[in-house]
Write an enzyme that holds these catalytic residues in place. Structure first.
Site, PDB file in Angstrom:
ATOM      1  N   GLU A   1       0.842  -1.194   0.000  1.00  0.00           N
ATOM      2  CA  GLU A   1       0.000   0.000   0.000  1.00  0.00           C
ATOM      3  C   GLU A   1       0.881   1.248   0.000  1.00  0.00           C
ATOM      4  OE1 GLU A   1      -2.314   0.680   3.690  1.00  0.00           O
ATOM      5  OE2 GLU A   1      -1.754  -1.369   4.213  1.00  0.00           O
TER       6      GLU A   1
ATOM      7  N   CYS B   1      -3.734  -3.657   4.198  1.00  0.00           N
ATOM      8  CA  CYS B   1      -2.798  -4.652   4.745  1.00  0.00           C
ATOM      9  C   CYS B   1      -3.175  -6.085   4.396  1.00  0.00           C
ATOM     10  CB  CYS B   1      -2.725  -4.516   6.266  1.00  0.00           C
ATOM     11  SG  CYS B   1      -2.382  -2.844   6.797  1.00  0.00           S
TER      12      CYS B   1
ATOM     13  N   HIS C   1      -3.104  -9.915  12.005  1.00  0.00           N
ATOM     14  CA  HIS C   1      -2.530  -8.668  11.484  1.00  0.00           C
ATOM     15  C   HIS C   1      -2.194  -7.792  12.695  1.00  0.00           C
ATOM     16  CE1 HIS C   1      -1.761  -4.935   9.583  1.00  0.00           C
ATOM     17  NE2 HIS C   1      -2.842  -4.368  10.082  1.00  0.00           N
TER      18      HIS C   1
HETATM   19  N1  CAA Z   1       1.232   3.493  30.194  1.00  0.00           N
HETATM   20  C1  CAA Z   1       0.550   2.423  29.756  1.00  0.00           C
HETATM   21  N2  CAA Z   1      -0.434   2.503  28.809  1.00  0.00           N
HETATM   22  C2  CAA Z   1      -0.708   3.719  28.298  1.00  0.00           C
HETATM   23  C3  CAA Z   1      -0.042   4.884  28.739  1.00  0.00           C
HETATM   24  C4  CAA Z   1       0.977   4.742  29.732  1.00  0.00           C
HETATM   25  N3  CAA Z   1       1.651   5.779  30.171  1.00  0.00           N
HETATM   26  N4  CAA Z   1      -0.554   5.932  28.058  1.00  0.00           N
HETATM   27  C5  CAA Z   1      -1.496   5.442  27.202  1.00  0.00           C
HETATM   28  N5  CAA Z   1      -1.595   4.109  27.368  1.00  0.00           N
HETATM   29  C6  CAA Z   1      -2.452   3.187  26.641  1.00  0.00           C
HETATM   30  C7  CAA Z   1      -3.871   3.684  26.412  1.00  0.00           C
HETATM   31  O1  CAA Z   1      -4.714   3.401  27.507  1.00  0.00           O
HETATM   32  C8  CAA Z   1      -4.256   2.908  25.158  1.00  0.00           C
HETATM   33  O2  CAA Z   1      -4.572   1.579  25.494  1.00  0.00           O
HETATM   34  P1  CAA Z   1      -6.073   1.015  25.288  1.00  0.00           P
HETATM   35  O3  CAA Z   1      -6.411   1.240  23.846  1.00  0.00           O
HETATM   36  O4  CAA Z   1      -5.962  -0.422  25.637  1.00  0.00           O
HETATM   37  O5  CAA Z   1      -6.929   1.816  26.197  1.00  0.00           O
HETATM   38  C9  CAA Z   1      -2.940   2.829  24.377  1.00  0.00           C
HETATM   39  O6  CAA Z   1      -1.910   3.077  25.330  1.00  0.00           O
HETATM   40  C10 CAA Z   1      -2.812   3.858  23.276  1.00  0.00           C
HETATM   41  O7  CAA Z   1      -3.041   5.125  23.836  1.00  0.00           O
HETATM   42  P2  CAA Z   1      -4.020   6.132  23.102  1.00  0.00           P
HETATM   43  O8  CAA Z   1      -5.297   5.439  22.725  1.00  0.00           O
HETATM   44  O9  CAA Z   1      -4.123   7.369  23.895  1.00  0.00           O
HETATM   45  O10 CAA Z   1      -3.143   6.401  21.790  1.00  0.00           O
HETATM   46  P3  CAA Z   1      -3.434   7.351  20.584  1.00  0.00           P
HETATM   47  O11 CAA Z   1      -4.855   7.787  20.545  1.00  0.00           O
HETATM   48  O12 CAA Z   1      -2.403   8.419  20.569  1.00  0.00           O
HETATM   49  O13 CAA Z   1      -3.135   6.389  19.365  1.00  0.00           O
HETATM   50  C11 CAA Z   1      -4.133   4.928  17.779  1.00  0.00           C
HETATM   51  C12 CAA Z   1      -3.709   5.095  19.226  1.00  0.00           C
HETATM   52  C13 CAA Z   1      -5.356   5.823  17.509  1.00  0.00           C
HETATM   53  C14 CAA Z   1      -4.521   3.473  17.525  1.00  0.00           C
HETATM   54  C15 CAA Z   1      -2.955   5.365  16.843  1.00  0.00           C
HETATM   55  O14 CAA Z   1      -1.835   4.614  17.114  1.00  0.00           O
HETATM   56  C16 CAA Z   1      -3.301   5.256  15.373  1.00  0.00           C
HETATM   57  O15 CAA Z   1      -4.012   6.073  14.805  1.00  0.00           O
HETATM   58  N6  CAA Z   1      -2.724   4.236  14.705  1.00  0.00           N
HETATM   59  C17 CAA Z   1      -2.884   4.036  13.267  1.00  0.00           C
HETATM   60  C18 CAA Z   1      -4.168   3.317  12.951  1.00  0.00           C
HETATM   61  C19 CAA Z   1      -4.116   1.868  13.388  1.00  0.00           C
HETATM   62  O16 CAA Z   1      -3.070   1.248  13.484  1.00  0.00           O
HETATM   63  N7  CAA Z   1      -5.318   1.285  13.633  1.00  0.00           N
HETATM   64  C20 CAA Z   1      -5.398  -0.114  13.974  1.00  0.00           C
HETATM   65  C21 CAA Z   1      -6.585  -0.782  13.305  1.00  0.00           C
HETATM   66  S1  CAA Z   1      -6.535  -0.457  11.547  1.00  0.00           S
HETATM   67  C22 CAA Z   1      -5.369  -1.567  10.953  1.00  0.00           C
HETATM   68  O17 CAA Z   1      -4.999  -2.508  11.601  1.00  0.00           O
HETATM   69  C23 CAA Z   1      -4.828  -1.318   9.580  1.00  0.00           C
HETATM   70  C24 CAA Z   1      -3.435  -0.812   9.692  1.00  0.00           C
HETATM   71  O18 CAA Z   1      -2.466  -1.569   9.692  1.00  0.00           O
HETATM   72  C25 CAA Z   1      -3.229   0.637   9.797  1.00  0.00           C
END
Ligand code: CAA
Length: 445
Positions: free
Chosen positions: A83, A120, A244
């Site tokens: 991709e 993916c 994945h």
């Molecule tokens: N200690 C321990 N854990 C902590 C922490 C700390 N100090 N601070 C935060 N966390 C935890 C949070 O609780 C959260 O866990 P949970 O989801 O279990 O509650 C985790 O760490 C992540 O924290 P946030 O949710 O605050 O993180 P974020 O909002 O900044 O980013 C995300 C998370 C939105 C998934 C981001 O990484 C993102 O946009 N990623 C790209 C999209 C993606 O990968 N999506 C996955 C499904 S789509 C897919 O699989 C296709 C692909 O390959 C892209």
């Protein structure tokens, strides 16, 4: 029926490393635990200045061919899933064939080449295509090379930035395979979704939180569809379940959903019921919201049970060992999860001959596929050939300023002139641009 499946695989990681706890978190002003514990990631791989999706793919395929003693005439098909393509017409597989033809006497003029796109999941779809091609008897005794290659970059400061990664997985699909036999048992969950997309742009538009829920919803559908094909399933049927893995924290959620699903109606559900009760049933609730809350509570309680934690430690955790160190490789991600699980099993003397893997692929946009594979005798020798630990150890550890530079180098809209951080050694490298805007490559001894 002759067995068809993955005969061999090679993994090629980008040669640079960004340490998330030591380098990325302090620069972002974040607690390192967000990355190492929350997302479950320790580091991301990036391509050096002279690397891209073609070099990583060609280098993985070259090593695969060398190790298996293959010549171009042995290969009837080269499919690349990506991709991160940089051309809307000419497929990456033609560039890869061009690279390989620099180092072999023969050529791939009679091989069918293509490029697969569905986020993916395209790597798994390419495996399916190669399987179907051989099963249909169109391969003339030749094997297929399937390559999943990506540079998974997000825009700077996008929440996805911590989940970046880059690398390629090359797989040889053939009759009488030495690693896993593929099967006709598949389940799909697919819907028109806008969770993650790249409408004519390099970096994705992502609704991160929604993408997590879409992943889980499509995976649930795919599991239902799979169960409708194979009948009753039981957690003991599958010693490893590679998912994945955009980041291991995503798999933590998917595994809980998957376990809840596959224990339903089994002796395992009865055993855990002694601690946490049976799974909630929709007919016992007045509204969807109340049912969803009950399911969430049940799942949380389930993941606290010793039985679940033992299952997770054996079946899921080993599949995350490579991803943790390299980040998201998009199309390659589920295939490094399979490799990590098998590698761990070999290193810990697990007996897997004839056992089944449940492979759970996902692509945004969105589609999940769940399929079964059978591990074949000889898999230990094959998986022992992987040198991904050594590659990971040798990566150049970027400072944050160097990471910013390399992000610019691989950003199609910037023209960054940066010195390479590592020296190429017996591999294909990017060698500038041709007169029609094509990329050029050469082999460095
Ligand atoms: N200690 C321990 N854990 C902590 C922490 C700390 N100090 N601070 C935060 N966390 C935890 C949070 O609780 C959260 O866990 P949970 O989801 O279990 O509650 C985790 O760490 C992540 O924290 P946030 O949710 O605050 O993180 P974020 O909002 O900044 O980013 C995300 C998370 C939105 C998934 C981001 O990484 C993102 O946009 N990623 C790209 C999209 C993606 O990968 N999506 C996955 C499904 S789509 C897919 O699989 C296709 C692909 O390959 C892209």
């Amino acid at each position: 029926m002759t067995a068809v499946g993955i005969d061999a695989m090679e993994i090629w990681t980008g040669k640079l490393k960004l340490d998330l706890a030591e380098t990325f978190a302090p620069a972002q002003g974040d607690d390192p635990g967000k990355y190492t514990k929350g997302l479950g990631l320790h580091a991301s791989s990036f391509p050096d200045v002279y690397e891209d999706i073609v070099t990583m793919a060609a280098n993985a395929a070259h090593r695969l061919m060398e190790r298996k003693g293959l010549e171009p005439a042995d290969i009837g098909r080269i499919d690349v899933a990506t991709e991160s393509s940089f051309d809307n017409s000419k497929p990456v597989s033609t560039y890869v064939a061009g690279c390989l033809e620099q180092v072999y006497d023969g050529d791939f003029h009679h091989a069918n080449k293509g490029e697969r796109k569905f986020a993916c999941i395209a790597g798994t779809q390419s495996l399916d295509d190669a399987y179907n091609w051989i099963r249909a008897g169109r391969n003339r005794g030749r094997a297929a090379i399937v390559i999943a290659t990506d540079t998974a970059l997000y825009a700077r400061d996008d929440p996805g930035e911590a989940t970046q990664g880059a690398g390629a997985v090359a797989m040889l699909v053939d009759e009488d395979p030495s690693l896993v036999e593929l099967s006709t048992e598949q389940g799909f969950g697919s819907a028109d979704e806008t969770d993650f997309l790249k409408p004519n742009q390099q970096f994705p538009s992502v609704d991160g939180k929604r993408s997590v829920n879409v992943y889980l919803a499509r995976m649930r559908e795919a599991l239902d569809d799979f169960a409708s094909q194979v009948g009753d399933i039981h957690p003991d049927d599958y010693p490893l379940i590679p998912f994945h893995t955009p980041f291991p924290g995503m798999v933590r959620k998917a595994a809980a959903l998957g376990y809840r699903h596959i224990i339903r109606g089994t002796d395992v559900e009865d055993l855990v019921a002694e601690e946490i009760g049976h799974q909630p049933m929709r007919e016992d609730f007045e509204s969807d919201d109340a049912f969803r809350d009950a399911i969430r509570e049940y799942t949380d309680a389930l993941t606290e049970t010793e039985r679940y934690q033992d299952w997770y430690a054996d079946t899921i955790d080993p599949t995350l060992e490579i991803s943790r160190e390299v980040g998201n490789w998009y199309t390659g991600s589920v295939h490094i999860a399979r490799a990590a699980g098998l590698k761990h099993a070999r290193e810990h003397g697990r007996e897997l001959d004839g056992k089944q893997l449940l492979v759970a692929s996902y692509g945004s946009g969105a589609q999940a596929e769940v399929h079964a594979e059978t591990v074949v005798p000889g898999w230990e020798e094959e998986i022992a050939q992987l040198n991904i630990d050594e590659q990971n150890r040798k990566r150049y550890n970027l400072s944050f300023e160097e990471y910013e530079q390399i992000h610019d180098v691989h950003n199609h809209d910037t023209n960054a002139d940066v010195e390479e951080f590592t020296a190429p050694d017996s591999e294909f490298v990017f060698d500038g641009w041709g007169r029609m805007g094509e990329r050029k490559y050469r082999y460095v001894e």
